[in-house]
Design an enzyme around this catalytic site. Structure first.
Site, PDB file in Angstrom:
ATOM      1  N   CYS A  82     -10.101   5.423   7.748  1.00 49.28           N
ATOM      2  CA  CYS A  82      -8.888   5.160   7.117  1.00 49.28           C
ATOM      3  C   CYS A  82      -9.319   4.181   5.960  1.00 49.28           C
ATOM      4  O   CYS A  82     -10.072   3.350   6.232  1.00 49.28           O
ATOM      5  CB  CYS A  82      -7.940   4.622   7.984  1.00 49.28           C
ATOM      6  SG  CYS A  82      -6.171   3.877   7.321  1.00 49.28           S
ATOM      7  N   CYS A 136      -6.449   8.128   0.700  1.00 49.19           N
ATOM      8  CA  CYS A 136      -5.904   8.056   1.838  1.00 49.19           C
ATOM      9  C   CYS A 136      -6.353   9.334   2.870  1.00 49.19           C
ATOM     10  O   CYS A 136      -6.142  10.534   2.304  1.00 49.19           O
ATOM     11  CB  CYS A 136      -4.318   8.105   1.801  1.00 49.19           C
ATOM     12  SG  CYS A 136      -3.297   8.239   3.450  1.00 49.19           S
TER      13      CYS A 136
END
Length: 259
Positions: free
Chosen positions: A186, A75
């Site tokens: 992302c 992440c």
């Protein structure tokens, strides 16, 4: 074999890190994996820094208590917020984060225009700012905050009119630029790469950091003598803070999703 047969822990704020998990499985098929997605608290990219840091630390502690021999923070937002602290807390644990693939995008073409799609928090973080400044003399780097994009993936929406309209509006905001490449900052975004490609155009090259992250984890495990060499195909165990059948089915679907 000892600790080498223990699983690799993979963490994300939701299901997006499965794009990194796919690369890990591809490069290290003999390893077992525990994937933990914190979908209850998603998205991380719009939360205050301290909240993201504490959530990330708590979830990494859970993975280590569950027997993980190493950790991938799959992440970008969590990496920016907590990886430095985690490395201080667990200096003996092979721990790899992820960062936007700006370097390969910049190196791809001289004096190019690189659009970096990421969550608002990732783009604000010092880690990203330092990375961008490192290459800003070599390319026109355009940060593009994408609030709401990860939620499409969390809902299993990987194509369709609603997603297309969202991305058309988003990329339309940088239509005055002659874009050469797009960086997916992302881990959720690779699952909608095809739609992004269609809107951006076939001449735009798209980069993400999943493959490099998997290579780095393999290198660190090899260096630490922790690479699983049992000769058996590994297994993946999914855990999600939502703890629903639908969420686990989505995880299984994304692991085998063919673009």
């Amino acid at each position: 074999m000892g600790n080498s047969i223990k699983p690799i822990g993979v963490f994300d704020s939701g299901v997006g890190g499965i794009s990194v998990l796919r690369e890990l499985v591809k490069q290290m098929p003999e390893e077992d994996y525990i994937y933990f997605g914190d979908s209850v608290h998603a998205p991380y990219g719009t939360k205050p820094l301290e909240e993201v840091r504490q959530l990330t630390i708590n979830n990494i502690c859970f993975l280590l208590e569950s027997g993980a021999k190493s950790i991938v923070v799959a992440c970008n937002t969590a990496t920016s917020a907590a990886v430095a602290q985690l490395r201080e807390m667990y200096p003996d644990v092979p721990l790899v984060g992820i960062e936007p693939a700006i370097k390969p995008a910049v190196m791809y073409k001289e004096n190019s225009c690189v659009v970096v799609m990421a969550t608002p928090m990732t783009l604000k973080q010092k880690k990203f700012q330092n990375l961008m400044h490192q290459y800003e003399d070599m390319a026109d780097i355009v940060p593009l905050p994408c609030p709401g994009l990860m939620e499409f993936v969390e809902r299993g929406i990987l194509e369709g009119k609603e997603l297309t309209m969202y991305l058309e509006n988003l990329l339309g905001s940088v239509s005055n630029k002659k874009i050469n490449s797009v960086v997916l900052g992302c881990t959720h975004y690779p699952f909608v790469k095809d739609v992004i490609q269609k809107i951006a155009g076939e001449n735009v090259i798209i980069f993400d950091g999943g493959e490099g992250t998997a290579r780095e984890m393999k290198r660190r495990l090899t260096e630490a003598g922790l690479l699983n060499q049992s000769g058996k195909k590994g297994k993946v165990r999914f855990i999600n803070s939502l703890d629903t059948d639908d969420e686990l089915k989505l995880c299984e679907f994304l692991l085998t999703y063919k673009r």
